[in-house]
Design a protein around this motif. Structure first.
Motif, mmCIF file in Angstrom:
data_model
loop_
_atom_site.group_PDB
_atom_site.id
_atom_site.type_symbol
_atom_site.label_atom_id
_atom_site.label_comp_id
_atom_site.label_asym_id
_atom_site.label_seq_id
_atom_site.Cartn_x
_atom_site.Cartn_y
_atom_site.Cartn_z
ATOM 1 N N LEU A 77 -16.916 -17.094 25.762
ATOM 2 C CA LEU A 77 -16.384 -15.923 26.451
ATOM 3 C C LEU A 77 -17.419 -15.258 27.346
ATOM 4 O O LEU A 77 -17.178 -15.010 28.536
ATOM 5 C CB LEU A 77 -15.848 -14.914 25.427
ATOM 6 N N TYR A 78 -18.586 -14.975 26.813
ATOM 7 C CA TYR A 78 -19.602 -14.259 27.586
ATOM 8 C C TYR A 78 -20.177 -15.130 28.700
ATOM 9 O O TYR A 78 -20.467 -14.650 29.795
ATOM 10 C CB TYR A 78 -20.707 -13.775 26.652
ATOM 11 N N ASN A 80 -18.549 -17.450 30.340
ATOM 12 C CA ASN A 80 -17.552 -17.487 31.411
ATOM 13 C C ASN A 80 -17.482 -16.161 32.167
ATOM 14 O O ASN A 80 -17.200 -16.143 33.369
ATOM 15 C CB ASN A 80 -16.181 -17.851 30.839
ATOM 16 N N PHE A 81 -17.741 -15.073 31.482
ATOM 17 C CA PHE A 81 -17.793 -13.770 32.139
ATOM 18 C C PHE A 81 -18.942 -13.716 33.144
ATOM 19 O O PHE A 81 -18.774 -13.287 34.293
ATOM 20 C CB PHE A 81 -17.935 -12.673 31.084
ATOM 21 N N PHE A 84 -18.235 -15.758 36.165
ATOM 22 C CA PHE A 84 -17.272 -15.072 37.022
ATOM 23 C C PHE A 84 -17.963 -14.020 37.884
ATOM 24 O O PHE A 84 -17.671 -13.886 39.080
ATOM 25 C CB PHE A 84 -16.183 -14.438 36.158
ATOM 26 N N ASP A 92 -11.436 -16.633 38.419
ATOM 27 C CA ASP A 92 -11.386 -16.057 37.079
ATOM 28 C C ASP A 92 -10.706 -16.964 36.058
ATOM 29 O O ASP A 92 -10.384 -16.537 34.944
ATOM 30 C CB ASP A 92 -10.690 -14.694 37.105
ATOM 31 N N LEU A 95 -12.635 -17.401 32.626
ATOM 32 C CA LEU A 95 -12.679 -16.138 31.884
ATOM 33 C C LEU A 95 -11.308 -15.831 31.294
ATOM 34 O O LEU A 95 -11.198 -15.455 30.122
ATOM 35 C CB LEU A 95 -13.137 -14.997 32.785
ATOM 36 N N LYS A 96 -10.259 -16.018 32.080
ATOM 37 C CA LYS A 96 -8.905 -15.782 31.585
ATOM 38 C C LYS A 96 -8.565 -16.739 30.442
ATOM 39 O O LYS A 96 -7.889 -16.344 29.480
ATOM 40 C CB LYS A 96 -7.892 -15.922 32.713
ATOM 41 N N SER A 98 -10.659 -18.003 28.289
ATOM 42 C CA SER A 98 -11.374 -17.540 27.094
ATOM 43 C C SER A 98 -10.683 -16.334 26.479
ATOM 44 O O SER A 98 -10.589 -16.211 25.252
ATOM 45 C CB SER A 98 -12.823 -17.183 27.451
ATOM 46 N N ILE A 134 -17.206 -6.790 29.414
ATOM 47 C CA ILE A 134 -16.265 -7.466 30.312
ATOM 48 C C ILE A 134 -15.305 -6.449 30.902
ATOM 49 O O ILE A 134 -15.043 -6.441 32.108
ATOM 50 C CB ILE A 134 -15.510 -8.576 29.563
ATOM 51 N N ALA A 138 -16.587 -6.192 34.714
ATOM 52 C CA ALA A 138 -15.694 -7.027 35.523
ATOM 53 C C ALA A 138 -14.802 -6.161 36.403
ATOM 54 O O ALA A 138 -14.472 -6.539 37.533
ATOM 55 C CB ALA A 138 -14.853 -7.933 34.632
#
Length: 201
Positions: A77-78, A80-81, A84, A92, A95-96, A98, A134, A138
């Protein structure tokens, strides 16, 4: 108690600490359950500090299958954040994906408030700051909102924001935005990260 430290000029008492890494846990006064005095100790990693208490809620992946499974759900998760934030094309997708993976996991455990049970576990200590970052960063840098269809993620965040441990230790949104200023491919839509705070639940 918890004392947050701004990312700008540091207070005098912080300057006296040995470690300059953030986040840092400093024990002003206290002992472990075994009676060992840890007053004045500094801890840079949760996985060093939390095992001192040997409580079920803070079981490590080696000690708990549930903990291992929960941490696996958010392992990317982190990453991919951060990808992004750096991506100039604003892709995205990962991130989406995850967040959807997390949402599906939380849907299966919807009878409890957090990842494993109604108490914050070690997995929650890993997830909560990342998920909140996030939500704040984000939005500030990419105008990205956690998708509304991730209803279980939003319910999880609501439970988090109603928890004293979070509200008393969470840094300001301005500090979070400032933390990612050099990591994002664009400027914050709010300009100077210390100008305004828009993300209170």
């Amino acid at each position: 108690f918890v004392k947050t430290v701004a990312s700008g000029p540091q207070p005098d008492d912080y300057q006296n600490l040995t470690s300059k890494k953030l986040p840092l846990l400093y024990v002003v006064q206290g002992t472990t359950p075994e009676g060992d005095d840890i007053s004045g100790m500094e801890y840079e990693e949760l996985d060093v500090f939390l095992p001192l208490w040997k409580c079920d809620q803070m079981a490590t992946p080696k000690e708990s299958v549930a903990e291992k499974n929960a941490e696996k759900v958010v392992e990317n998760l982190y990453t991919n954040f951060n990808k992004f934030l750096l991506d100039r094309s604003n892709n995205d997708q990962f991130l989406k994906a995850s967040l959807e993976k997390l949402n599906n996991y939380l849907a299966e455990t919807a009878e409890v408030k957090f990842m494993i049970n109604d108490d914050i576990s070690y997995a929650d200590c890993i997830l909560i700051p990342k998920l909140h970052h996030i939500r704040v960063a984000a939005k500030a840098y990419k105008d990205f909102d956690i998708p509304s269809e991730n209803v279980h993620v939003w319910k999880y965040l609501q439970n988090v924001y109603e928890t004293d441990a979070f509200t008393k230790s969470c840094p300001s949104d301005e500090d979070i935005i400032a933390h990612y200023e050099k990591k994002a491919s664009c400027k914050s839509q709010y300009g100077n990260p210390y100008v305004k705070k828009n993300f209170t639940w």
